[in-house]
Design an enzyme around this catalytic site. Structure first.
Site, PDB file in Angstrom:
ATOM      1  N   ARG A  57       0.871  -1.178   0.000  1.00  0.00           N
ATOM      2  CA  ARG A  57       0.000   0.000   0.000  1.00  0.00           C
ATOM      3  C   ARG A  57       0.909   1.229   0.000  1.00  0.00           C
ATOM      4  NH1 ARG A  57       2.470   1.979   3.537  1.00  0.00           N
ATOM      5  NH2 ARG A  57       0.917   3.614   3.674  1.00  0.00           N
ATOM      6  N   GLY A  58       0.291   2.399  -0.151  1.00  0.00           N
ATOM      7  CA  GLY A  58       1.074   3.627  -0.293  1.00  0.00           C
ATOM      8  C   GLY A  58       1.233   3.911  -1.781  1.00  0.00           C
ATOM      9  N   ALA A  59       0.993   5.174  -2.156  1.00  0.00           N
ATOM     10  CA  ALA A  59       0.872   5.518  -3.577  1.00  0.00           C
ATOM     11  C   ALA A  59       2.087   5.100  -4.424  1.00  0.00           C
ATOM     12  CB  ALA A  59       0.630   7.017  -3.706  1.00  0.00           C
ATOM     13  N   ARG A 100      -7.038  -0.254  -6.912  1.00  0.00           N
ATOM     14  CA  ARG A 100      -7.375   0.785  -5.911  1.00  0.00           C
ATOM     15  C   ARG A 100      -7.582   2.083  -6.689  1.00  0.00           C
ATOM     16  NH1 ARG A 100      -4.096   1.333  -0.443  1.00  0.00           N
ATOM     17  NH2 ARG A 100      -6.025   2.294   0.272  1.00  0.00           N
ATOM     18  N   GLN A 205      -1.980   2.902  10.036  1.00  0.00           N
ATOM     19  CA  GLN A 205      -0.678   2.840   9.357  1.00  0.00           C
ATOM     20  C   GLN A 205       0.387   3.673  10.079  1.00  0.00           C
ATOM     21  OE1 GLN A 205      -3.634   3.388   7.894  1.00  0.00           O
ATOM     22  NE2 GLN A 205      -3.678   2.776   5.753  1.00  0.00           N
ATOM     23  N   ASP A 246      -1.693  10.795  -2.294  1.00  0.00           N
ATOM     24  CA  ASP A 246      -2.027   9.789  -3.308  1.00  0.00           C
ATOM     25  C   ASP A 246      -2.341  10.417  -4.654  1.00  0.00           C
ATOM     26  OD1 ASP A 246      -2.653   8.525  -0.578  1.00  0.00           O
ATOM     27  OD2 ASP A 246      -2.510   6.857  -1.987  1.00  0.00           O
ATOM     28  N   ASN A 257      -5.147  12.709   0.275  1.00  0.00           N
ATOM     29  CA  ASN A 257      -4.302  11.841   1.120  1.00  0.00           C
ATOM     30  C   ASN A 257      -5.190  11.116   2.127  1.00  0.00           C
ATOM     31  OD1 ASN A 257      -1.662  10.843   1.786  1.00  0.00           O
ATOM     32  ND2 ASN A 257      -1.752  12.045   3.667  1.00  0.00           N
ATOM     33  N   LYS A 258      -4.562  10.273   2.915  1.00  0.00           N
ATOM     34  CA  LYS A 258      -5.289   9.450   3.882  1.00  0.00           C
ATOM     35  C   LYS A 258      -6.287  10.263   4.684  1.00  0.00           C
ATOM     36  CE  LYS A 258      -5.140   5.918   4.274  1.00  0.00           C
ATOM     37  NZ  LYS A 258      -6.162   5.115   3.558  1.00  0.00           N
TER      38      LYS A 258
HETATM   39  O1  MRU Z   1      -4.425   3.357   2.336  1.00  0.00           O
HETATM   40  P1  MRU Z   1      -2.938   3.508   2.218  1.00  0.00           P
HETATM   41  O2  MRU Z   1      -2.186   2.912   3.361  1.00  0.00           O
HETATM   42  O3  MRU Z   1      -2.423   3.049   0.873  1.00  0.00           O
HETATM   43  O4  MRU Z   1      -2.741   5.062   2.281  1.00  0.00           O
HETATM   44  C1  MRU Z   1      -1.467   5.590   2.190  1.00  0.00           C
HETATM   45  C2  MRU Z   1      -1.460   7.044   2.377  1.00  0.00           C
HETATM   46  O5  MRU Z   1      -2.474   7.685   2.514  1.00  0.00           O
HETATM   47  C3  MRU Z   1      -0.169   7.707   2.240  1.00  0.00           C
HETATM   48  O6  MRU Z   1      -0.114   8.844   3.045  1.00  0.00           O
HETATM   49  C4  MRU Z   1      -0.098   8.082   0.778  1.00  0.00           C
HETATM   50  O7  MRU Z   1      -0.069   6.956  -0.053  1.00  0.00           O
HETATM   51  C5  MRU Z   1       0.937   9.026   0.475  1.00  0.00           C
HETATM   52  S1  MRU Z   1       2.555   8.417   0.576  1.00  0.00           S
HETATM   53  C6  MRU Z   1       2.745   7.372  -0.730  1.00  0.00           C
END
Ligand code: MRU
Length: 367
Positions: A57-59, A100, A205, A246, A257-258
């Site tokens: 996970r993570g962009a 996603r 996370q 993201d 973002n999250k």
């Molecule tokens: O749902 P996730 O764990 O994939 O979310 C990740 C985030 O929101 C990060 O802050 C985001 O991807 C930016 S950093 C790559």
């Protein structure tokens, strides 16, 4: 980044490719911080499932995973008919893009891979170019993060306390991380600072991944409940906020973002605390014209109604916390408007969010 397990230190990338077995190798992030395990996805459908199920996970990390997944899918095609091959690659692309919806990095990464593939004149050439381009994307992701660190470290002064949200660390990229890159660079420069990691419910996370990363790198940190940031800001205990993203809209400077990022940006503005988003160029969406158009992932209600953890005997278990007869709403991301953001830290420097478009050629705009 380096991982120390049972006294042994080894360098790992979050995402890698095993060309011999045509498989994508991933750190199984759902097990962290309790267990460190590398898993392999045997085909592109399994790679897409690993993105959906948040093994990875993570962009940036899902961007590199999708790039490798596209190469993985392209490489299993047998035959020499370029038209049939192109149809097959379309299907692989769609499967990975649908895994996603909010992060734009997977789509940007795969467009990049396809652009490289188009230079090949045969199926075999295109297959080879796909893997080379995916490797290049992964290397560039790591390089971009290191550059973000170089620019962002200037924002960190001795004695500061920095707030971060979710995990925008090396686990969210191929290596180094975006929001954490300035921290690691400042640490390497000998600066002393402290980090508050937002717990980041519902999937935590911040409490699991960012805290593990910072502990591994020996960065001074504490986890705070998501609701604690306002109080700490009011008492002058937070000097700077750095988050990842993201999807940043190149035309407006809005930052997806999250979930909870927007809340922190509002609080930071109220307390006049600088608020930065750190991103590689693959996170910029040059097409969308307004934040409202960003697809926001809605996840399963069980994430809000309970939590995953490890029991005293080491078993990974889901515990229901909420009232048994209640349901939940679970949007995974939110969008922060440009006026709440002090700057966007990129590999090409730090920009005011509304100046991204005028700097688009420095930021990798290709169309
Ligand atoms: O749902 P996730 O764990 O994939 O979310 C990740 C985030 O929101 C990060 O802050 C985001 O991807 C930016 S950093 C790559």
């Amino acid at each position: 980044m380096n991982v120390t397990l049972r006294g042994r230190t080894e360098h790992f990338r979050t995402v890698a490719f095993d060309a011999l077995n045509n498989s994508v190798r991933l750190i199984e992030q759902r097990l962290l911080p309790h267990e460190f395990q590398i898993v392999s996805t045997p085909d592109y459908r399994a790679t897409a499932a690993a993105i959906t199920d948040m093994v990875v996970r993570g962009a940036g990390a899902i961007g590199a995973t999708a790039a490798y997944g596209l190469a993985q899918g392209a490489r299993v095609f047998r035959g020499s008919d370029l038209k049939k091959f192109s149809k097959h690659v379309d299907l692989v692309f769609k499967t990975l893009a649908d895994a996603r919806p909010t992060a734009v990095d997977p789509v940007n990464a795969m467009i990049d891979v396809r652009r490289h593939m188009a230079r090949g004149e045969t199926v075999a050439e295109q297959q080879a170019l796909a893997l080379a381009a995916a490797e290049e994307f992964a290397n560039e992701d790591a390089h971009h993060c290191a550059e973000i660190g170089r620019h962002g470290a200037k924002l960190i002064r001795n004695g500061m306390t920095v707030l971060t949200h979710c995990n925008a660390g090396w686990l969210a990229f191929v290596d180094v991380g975006s929001a954490t890159a300035p921290l690691y660079a400042a640490q390497a420069q000998g600066k002393k600072f402290h980090v508050f990691c937002d717990e980041t419910r519902p999937r935590s996370q911040g409490a699991t991944l960012t805290a593990w990363e910072l502990a591994q790198q020996k960065v001074s940190h504490q986890i705070i409940a998501d609701n604690a940031a306002g109080h700490l800001m009011q008492r002058g205990e937070i000097d700077l906020v750095i988050v990842g993203s993201d999807r940043v809209l190149g035309r407006t400077g809005e930052v997806a973002n999250k979930i909870g990022t927007y809340t922190k940006a509002v609080l930071a503005a109220r307390h006049k605390i600088p608020f930065y988003a750190a991103i590689p160029c693959s996170t910029i969406d040059w097409n969308l014209k307004r934040g409202r158009a960003i697809p926001i992932e809605e996840r399963h209600e069980s994430e809000v109604l309970g939590a995953w953890g490890v029991t005293q005997t080491g078993q990974r278990e889901y515990i229901r916390v909420a009232n048994p007869t209640s349901g939940a709403r679970n949007p995974g991301f939110d969008v922060t408007p440009a006026e709440l953001i002090t700057g966007i830290i990129t590999p090409a420097g730090i920009f005011k969010p509304r100046t991204l478009w005028q700097n688009r050629h420095r930021l990798g705009y290709k169309i």
